[in-house]
Write a protein that holds these residues in place. Structure first.
Motif, PDB file in Angstrom:
ATOM      1  N   UNK A  43      17.813   3.703 -34.028  1.00  0.00           N
ATOM      2  CA  UNK A  43      17.758   2.840 -32.774  1.00  0.00           C
ATOM      3  C   UNK A  43      18.176   3.869 -31.166  1.00  0.00           C
ATOM      4  N   UNK A  44      17.021   4.663 -30.882  1.00  0.00           N
ATOM      5  CA  UNK A  44      18.310   4.953 -29.949  1.00  0.00           C
ATOM      6  C   UNK A  44      16.668   5.022 -28.330  1.00  0.00           C
ATOM      7  N   UNK A  45      17.104   5.141 -27.150  1.00  0.00           N
ATOM      8  CA  UNK A  45      16.371   4.972 -26.195  1.00  0.00           C
ATOM      9  C   UNK A  45      15.517   6.534 -25.845  1.00  0.00           C
TER      10      UNK A  45
ATOM     11  N   UNK B 139      27.552   2.987 -22.578  1.00  0.00           N
ATOM     12  CA  UNK B 139      27.676   2.237 -21.824  1.00  0.00           C
ATOM     13  C   UNK B 139      26.721   0.820 -21.382  1.00  0.00           C
ATOM     14  N   UNK B 140      25.241   1.980 -20.919  1.00  0.00           N
ATOM     15  CA  UNK B 140      24.442   0.769 -20.978  1.00  0.00           C
ATOM     16  C   UNK B 140      23.302   0.261 -21.510  1.00  0.00           C
ATOM     17  N   UNK B 141      23.000   0.957 -22.805  1.00  0.00           N
ATOM     18  CA  UNK B 141      22.322   0.270 -24.007  1.00  0.00           C
ATOM     19  C   UNK B 141      23.167   0.501 -25.001  1.00  0.00           C
ATOM     20  N   UNK B 142      24.349  -0.303 -25.181  1.00  0.00           N
ATOM     21  CA  UNK B 142      25.173  -0.220 -26.638  1.00  0.00           C
ATOM     22  C   UNK B 142      24.449   0.060 -27.973  1.00  0.00           C
ATOM     23  N   UNK B 143      23.019  -0.579 -27.217  1.00  0.00           N
ATOM     24  CA  UNK B 143      22.512  -1.144 -28.961  1.00  0.00           C
ATOM     25  C   UNK B 143      21.568   0.155 -29.238  1.00  0.00           C
TER      26      UNK B 143
END
Length: 322
Positions: free
Chosen positions: A179-181, A111-115
């Protein structure tokens, strides 16, 4: 004379585990370090700071140390939790809590970081690793250490396109970094948990003893006993506080887009022979001049009309002439 025995010598019912306060406190220290790291990430994300978290070797080492400490302590805890046999209801309750928490983190991140969502972060890893770890809790420590070395080597050395599939990335043998936090694949990170299992097998009394540190030590131990809850609530609180500060107007904020522009501008200036002492103030001048024209957002989105391009060209020439 009646012999006395230390508390840990008294047999405990199956499913109950002797609390080891030093392990709880160690977990609390890891939580504190993690909170500091996340606070620095939050400050950088909203533009209140510019910590080089993904390139600076010291920051990379800090992340590795913090994450490895959690996994090592999880390995120790897995051995201690099964030393009187596997209490299946207790084990599956804990596994269910981990899985539910991991799912909640993923949902929030999408929801917050869809990319760059978190599809296999530290909680996902700990849930999967606690299943794999059961295979090693009764094996000799040397076996766990050899498996840890093999897992680390495989995760660091191999990558295959087959594992680039979204369904297989969690294993860790991808040919590129997703690409992941927060990406904590099984390989090589399960090596930390396996080392913890080996340590607990070699040192059965690990974590026993008087809790040091007085009030601080007790506070850390309390946090360590409730590590999952602390993990889940600390980042929303930190990020919310940082976001409020950034949007209060009380402190200057440099957005990621501004930092990216400054970095590329300084690099381009340096390629033409300019020194850092010359390029950095010149690029700040250019950014300020573009902002003053009211064209900054259009400039970033590459949506300038002819008039906007002329205004920015004049601003750049003015800064270059200084």
């Amino acid at each position: 004379m009646t012999a006395t025995h230390p508390p840990h010598a008294t047999p405990l019912p199956r499913g109950e585990r002797e609390r080891r306060p030093r392990l709880d406190a160690a977990r609390g220290v890891a939580l504190l370090a993690m909170a500091v790291y996340h606070a620095c990430w939050d400050l950088t994300f909203v533009g209140l700071a510019d910590f080089d978290l993904f390139e600076n070797p010291l920051w990379l080492a800090a992340r590795t140390t913090i994450l490895s400490s959690f996994l090592l302590l999880a390995g120790i805890g897995l051995v201690l939790a099964t030393e009187r046999g596997l209490d299946r209801p207790r084990y599956f309750r804990r596994l269910g809590r981990l899985a539910a928490a991991a799912a909640a983190v993923s949902a929030a991140s999408y929801a917050v970081f869809p990319d760059s969502p978190i599809f296999f972060g530290v909680l996902h890893h700990m849930a999967a690793a606690s299943v794999v770890g059961l295979l090693f809790v009764r094996l000799p420590a040397l076996v766990s250490l050899l498996a840890a070395a093999a897992a680390f080597a495989a995760g660091q050395s191999f990558g295959f396109p087959l594992f680039d599939s979204p369904w297989l990335r969690w294993i860790g043998l991808t040919s590129f970094a997703p690409d992941s936090n927060d990406f904590v694949p099984l390989l090589p990170w399960i090596s930390g948990l396996l080392v913890g299992i080996a340590l607990a097998r070699l040192w059965p009394s690990v974590g026993r003893g008087v809790l040091p540190g007085g009030v601080v030590g007790r506070g850390l131990a309390l946090a360590g006993r409730h590590s999952l809850a602390v993990y889940l609530i600390h980042q929303p609180i930190l990020f919310g506080a940082v976001w409020l500060i950034a949007n209060s107007g009380l402190v200057p904020v440099e957005s990621p887009a501004t930092r990216s522009f400054q970095s590329s501008c300084v690099a381009s200036c340096g390629q033409t022979g300019g020194s850092a002492a010359l390029c950095e103030p010149r690029c700040r001048c250019v950014q300020s001049a573009i902002t003053a024209t009211g064209q900054w957002e259009a400039f970033l989105a590459d949506r300038l009309d002819a008039q906007g391009r002329a205004q920015i060209g004049a601003a750049i020439q003015s800064c270059a002439a200084r």
